[in-house]
Scaffold this motif. Structure first.
Motif, PDB file in Angstrom:
ATOM      1  N   GLU A  59      -6.985   3.515   4.600  1.00  0.00           N
ATOM      2  CA  GLU A  59      -7.587   4.174   3.434  1.00  0.00           C
ATOM      3  C   GLU A  59      -7.960   3.223   2.410  1.00  0.00           C
ATOM      4  OE1 GLU A  59      -6.195   9.078   4.058  1.00  0.00           O
ATOM      5  OE2 GLU A  59      -4.786   7.327   3.118  1.00  0.00           O
ATOM      6  N   TRP A  60      -6.794   2.532   2.155  1.00  0.00           N
ATOM      7  CA  TRP A  60      -6.871   1.242   0.912  1.00  0.00           C
ATOM      8  C   TRP A  60      -8.216   0.403   1.439  1.00  0.00           C
ATOM      9  CZ3 TRP A  60      -5.599  -3.992   1.438  1.00  0.00           C
ATOM     10  CH2 TRP A  60      -5.732  -4.717   0.233  1.00  0.00           C
ATOM     11  N   SER A  78      -2.590   4.954   5.933  1.00  0.00           N
ATOM     12  CA  SER A  78      -2.841   4.546   4.391  1.00  0.00           C
ATOM     13  C   SER A  78      -3.366   3.079   4.288  1.00  0.00           C
ATOM     14  CB  SER A  78      -1.349   4.846   4.047  1.00  0.00           C
ATOM     15  OG  SER A  78      -0.751   6.074   3.931  1.00  0.00           O
ATOM     16  N   LYS A  94      -2.540  -2.600  -9.906  1.00  0.00           N
ATOM     17  CA  LYS A  94      -3.289  -2.208  -8.759  1.00  0.00           C
ATOM     18  C   LYS A  94      -4.258  -3.206  -8.184  1.00  0.00           C
ATOM     19  CE  LYS A  94      -2.735   2.324  -8.708  1.00  0.00           C
ATOM     20  NZ  LYS A  94      -3.756   3.537  -8.954  1.00  0.00           N
ATOM     21  N   LYS A 145      -9.698   3.454  -1.368  1.00  0.00           N
ATOM     22  CA  LYS A 145      -8.572   4.328  -1.961  1.00  0.00           C
ATOM     23  C   LYS A 145      -7.893   3.435  -2.699  1.00  0.00           C
ATOM     24  CE  LYS A 145      -5.094   7.709  -1.312  1.00  0.00           C
ATOM     25  NZ  LYS A 145      -4.164   8.403  -0.241  1.00  0.00           N
ATOM     26  N   ASP A 146      -7.557   3.907  -4.005  1.00  0.00           N
ATOM     27  CA  ASP A 146      -6.746   3.167  -5.019  1.00  0.00           C
ATOM     28  C   ASP A 146      -5.229   3.439  -4.968  1.00  0.00           C
ATOM     29  OD1 ASP A 146      -6.460   1.661  -7.229  1.00  0.00           O
ATOM     30  OD2 ASP A 146      -6.726   3.309  -8.826  1.00  0.00           O
ATOM     31  N   ASN A 147      -4.787   2.771  -3.697  1.00  0.00           N
ATOM     32  CA  ASN A 147      -3.425   2.916  -3.322  1.00  0.00           C
ATOM     33  C   ASN A 147      -2.712   1.529  -3.215  1.00  0.00           C
ATOM     34  OD1 ASN A 147      -4.810   2.937  -0.955  1.00  0.00           O
ATOM     35  ND2 ASN A 147      -3.231   3.954   0.154  1.00  0.00           N
ATOM     36  N   GLY A 148      -3.237   0.414  -3.436  1.00  0.00           N
ATOM     37  CA  GLY A 148      -2.782  -0.880  -3.279  1.00  0.00           C
ATOM     38  C   GLY A 148      -2.208  -1.299  -4.525  1.00  0.00           C
ATOM     39  N   TYR A 149      -0.892  -2.267  -4.522  1.00  0.00           N
ATOM     40  CA  TYR A 149      -0.284  -2.729  -5.476  1.00  0.00           C
ATOM     41  C   TYR A 149       0.322  -4.121  -5.242  1.00  0.00           C
ATOM     42  CZ  TYR A 149       0.006   2.113  -6.990  1.00  0.00           C
ATOM     43  OH  TYR A 149      -0.356   3.544  -7.486  1.00  0.00           O
ATOM     44  N   ARG A 197       5.900   2.575   0.632  1.00  0.00           N
ATOM     45  CA  ARG A 197       5.015   1.413   0.553  1.00  0.00           C
ATOM     46  C   ARG A 197       5.030   0.577   1.672  1.00  0.00           C
ATOM     47  NH1 ARG A 197       4.090  -0.502  -5.948  1.00  0.00           N
ATOM     48  NH2 ARG A 197       3.663   1.783  -6.755  1.00  0.00           N
ATOM     49  N   LYS A 226      -7.549  -3.958  -5.384  1.00  0.00           N
ATOM     50  CA  LYS A 226      -8.397  -3.470  -4.862  1.00  0.00           C
ATOM     51  C   LYS A 226      -9.043  -4.084  -3.544  1.00  0.00           C
ATOM     52  CE  LYS A 226     -10.041   0.186  -7.505  1.00  0.00           C
ATOM     53  NZ  LYS A 226     -10.339   1.438  -6.996  1.00  0.00           N
ATOM     54  N   VAL A 271       0.754  -1.277  -0.080  1.00  0.00           N
ATOM     55  CA  VAL A 271       0.097   0.001  -0.065  1.00  0.00           C
ATOM     56  C   VAL A 271       0.946   1.166   0.189  1.00  0.00           C
ATOM     57  CG1 VAL A 271      -1.678   1.372   1.263  1.00  0.00           C
ATOM     58  CG2 VAL A 271      -1.900  -1.080   1.176  1.00  0.00           C
TER      59      VAL A 271
END
Length: 605
Positions: free
Chosen positions: A177-178, A174, A194, A182-186, A64, A196, A50
């Motif tokens: 939020e994911w 963070s 990405k 929020k679109d901040n996961g990898y 991250r 979700k 994240v």
């Protein structure tokens, strides 16, 4: 129509109906074990990263956080979303271990700094995708998803540990939020696709013990929307209060010579190639300049690592858990946050037991807390008593209910000192003639030995008459003391004890220590400002001892012990410094349930 197709459609329909019925089961206000969620072999486990809003390892790329997820397989096979129990830690990937010389040498004069410490790298352990198995068996079968993350600079998470710095609050923020969309996961630590959190309801609860209990509070102070409830267990809520006491350099119990830079080295298990940068910027600059082992004063460095200063945005419902005999992370850590939450109007509850470090609330209480705030079930937990206290030798699963902590019936009672050194003086409700008595510092004798000694000039000890009735103490005892030293600096240690000492005759190992406190007389004006003592000059100041709730048995005596260096907690200066106490201006204030009348009935003089 082909009968095989009919059978297939019928089976599919039945299966879909079964899927539709799978979900959390709530009974008596608690999430129950769901049989369909209980087969651990079918759990979906995966890891990801994240992206945060900070770059603490100096590579110009946002750090991250490494995250793992454990969820029922039904969250992939059907449209099922569940709330999340989230735990974060700097320990999951391994720690430094026992390195000789890693702690500060405490054998030196006050105001001086010890020689260099030994520093050794941490070797990361653990394989993907598992970060931890904590919390899984407890919560996944009850209809939750469990998420773990390694805190910044540990394991496969980017960044640098700061031991209470902002990134340790913003990192879990963070992740929350994911989990809330929020679109901040990898999929990878660098680049990647990405990811979700489609299986999350967006409602998150956090829990953990010790440092792992600190991080839920750290996240909550950001005010992040998705964090609905936290259950910190024995959390460190201020690194100043962990490594200092009222201006005095003091170690946590069991870790003599530890300081914040020692803990930094202990947890820094992140990318080895980034460690030189992290050590140079955080440990060797920020910590070296701010921690101040010479004076022990409270300053901006420590204020930035004190979560009570950051509670403005906090709104997550707070259930605190702590042991009254935790001399590592002392009970004041939870009490100060509990008080602040109450003042802010945040939903709050406290659970205290009589043991040491760690110890969660009963599962039924944790369950009700998370069921209310994560599942949104109106189970009335907010109407329950605010405090649950485990009484002496009782089952920790069956605490006593209090309307609040401290016990609302506790009232402050002043006790006065009359002389008796080098034997024992008296502790009385009646003010005596006063006088002055002197002790000689010698770190060679530990506190227990001093309390048990019949005659010694290394402590002053004042006793109540033998109790004719039990005495219930609830809250913070306080001492107002007037003293002089024959040196420019001195340790001051104060114990409240119950005598005679039991020497292990009863099961409760901490039977005789009621509470303790430490202070630097150089900080008589403020914990932020110290002045060298003028030898022979008397200084008057006050400080609280650790919060407690304890019933002192009939037949015991309550004792106030004043001494200088505490072998288990303070620095060890050369023996010989003298402290002289003005008894007429020294008062012990005890929070007694029933007030002065109850204490008077117990200590008929």
């Amino acid at each position: 129509m082909n009968y095989r197709i009919l059978i297939f459609l019928f089976t599919l329909t039945i299966t879909q109906m079964s899927f539709a019925q799978v979900g959390p089961i709530i009974e008596n206000g608690e999430a129950q074990i769901v049989p369909e969620f209980s087969d651990r072999t079918k759990y979906i486990r995966h890891d990801l990263w994240v992206e945060t809003e900070f770059d603490t390892d100096g590579d110009g790329i946002l750090d991250r956080m490494h995250v793992d997820v454990t969820r029922p397989w039904q969250t992939d096979s059907m449209d099922l979303k569940l709330p999340v129990i989230y735990a974060s830690s700097p320990y999951y990937a391994g720690t430094q271990g026992n390195v000789p010389g890693a702690f500060w040498d405490v054998r030196h004069e006050l105001g001086e700094k010890a020689g260099p410490r030994t520093q050794a790298p941490v070797k990361r352990r653990g394989e993907r995708p598992v970060i931890s198995n904590d919390e899984i068996d407890k919560w996944v079968p009850r209809g939750y998803i469990v998420v773990h993350s390694s805190s910044p600079g540990t394991g496969l998470s980017d960044g640098v540990p700061t031991v209470g710095g902002d990134n340790e609050s913003l990192g879990p923020k963070s992740v929350i939020e994911w989990l809330s969309g929020k679109d901040n996961g990898y999929t990878e630590g660098k680049g990647g696709e990405k990811v979700k959190a489609f299986w999350s309801t967006g409602k998150v609860g956090m829990t953990g013990t010790s440092y792992n209990g600190t991080l839920p509070l750290a996240a909550a102070t950001t005010g992040v929307e998705g964090l609905k409830a936290i259950i910190p267990i024995a959390p460190n809520t201020s690194y100043y209060h962990y490594y200092r006491s009222n201006g005095l350099v003091r170690s946590p119990g069991g870790y003599l010579g530890e300081d914040i830079d020692v803990l930094f080295d202990f947890i820094y298990s992140g990318d080895e190639s980034k460690r030189p940068y992290g050590m140079a910027t955080v440990r060797d600059k920020e910590m070296a300049e701010g921690m101040d082992r010479e004076t022990g004063d409270y300053n901006d460095f420590w204020a930035g690592r004190d979560y009570v200063n950051d509670m403005g945005p906090m709104k997550a419902a707070l259930l605190m858990s702590h042991g009254f005999n935790d001399w590592n992370v002392m009970p004041e850590h939870s009490y100060r946050i509990y008080k602040a939450a109450k003042e802010k109007g945040i939903p709050h509850m406290a659970y205290y037991h009589q043991n040491g470090h760690g110890g969660p609330p009963p599962l039924w209480l944790m369950n009700k807390w998370f069921t209310k705030y994560l599942h949104g079930v109106d189970n009335g937990v907010e109407k329950l008593p605010r405090a649950y206290i485990v009484r002496e030798n009782d089952d920790r699963e069956k605490p006593t209910e209090y309307a609040d902590y401290p016990n609302p019936d506790a009232k402050d009672v002043d006790l006065y000192l009359t002389p008796g050194a080098p034997e024992t003086g008296s502790l009385s409700l009646n003010k005596g003639a006063g006088g002055k008595e002197t002790l000689v510092d010698n770190f060679s004798f530990d506190g227990a030995s001093l309390a048990k000694a019949e005659i010694t000039n290394h402590r002053l000890l004042y006793l109540t008459p033998v109790l004719e009735k039990p005495v219930h103490i609830s809250g913070e005892a306080k001492i107002n003391i007037k003293l002089a030293a024959n040196a420019k600096a001195a340790n001051l240690s104060v114990w409240l004890v119950s005598l005679p000492w039991n020497d292990g005759r009863r099961s409760k190992i901490t039977d005789n220590i009621i509470t303790r406190g430490w202070a630097d007389p150089q900080n008589h004006r403020s914990i932020s400002e110290s002045d060298p003592l003028v030898p022979g000059k008397f200084y008057e100041f006050s400080f609280n001892l650790q919060p407690d709730d304890q019933i002192i048995r009939k037949g015991q005596q309550i004792g106030l012990m004043i001494f200088s260096s505490d072998k288990e907690f303070t620095l060890w200066p050369d023996p010989g410094t003298e402290l002289t106490v003005d008894l007429g201006s020294t008062v012990l204030t005890l929070p007694v349930v029933g007030g002065e009348k109850a204490l008077q009935e117990a200590i008929v003089e």
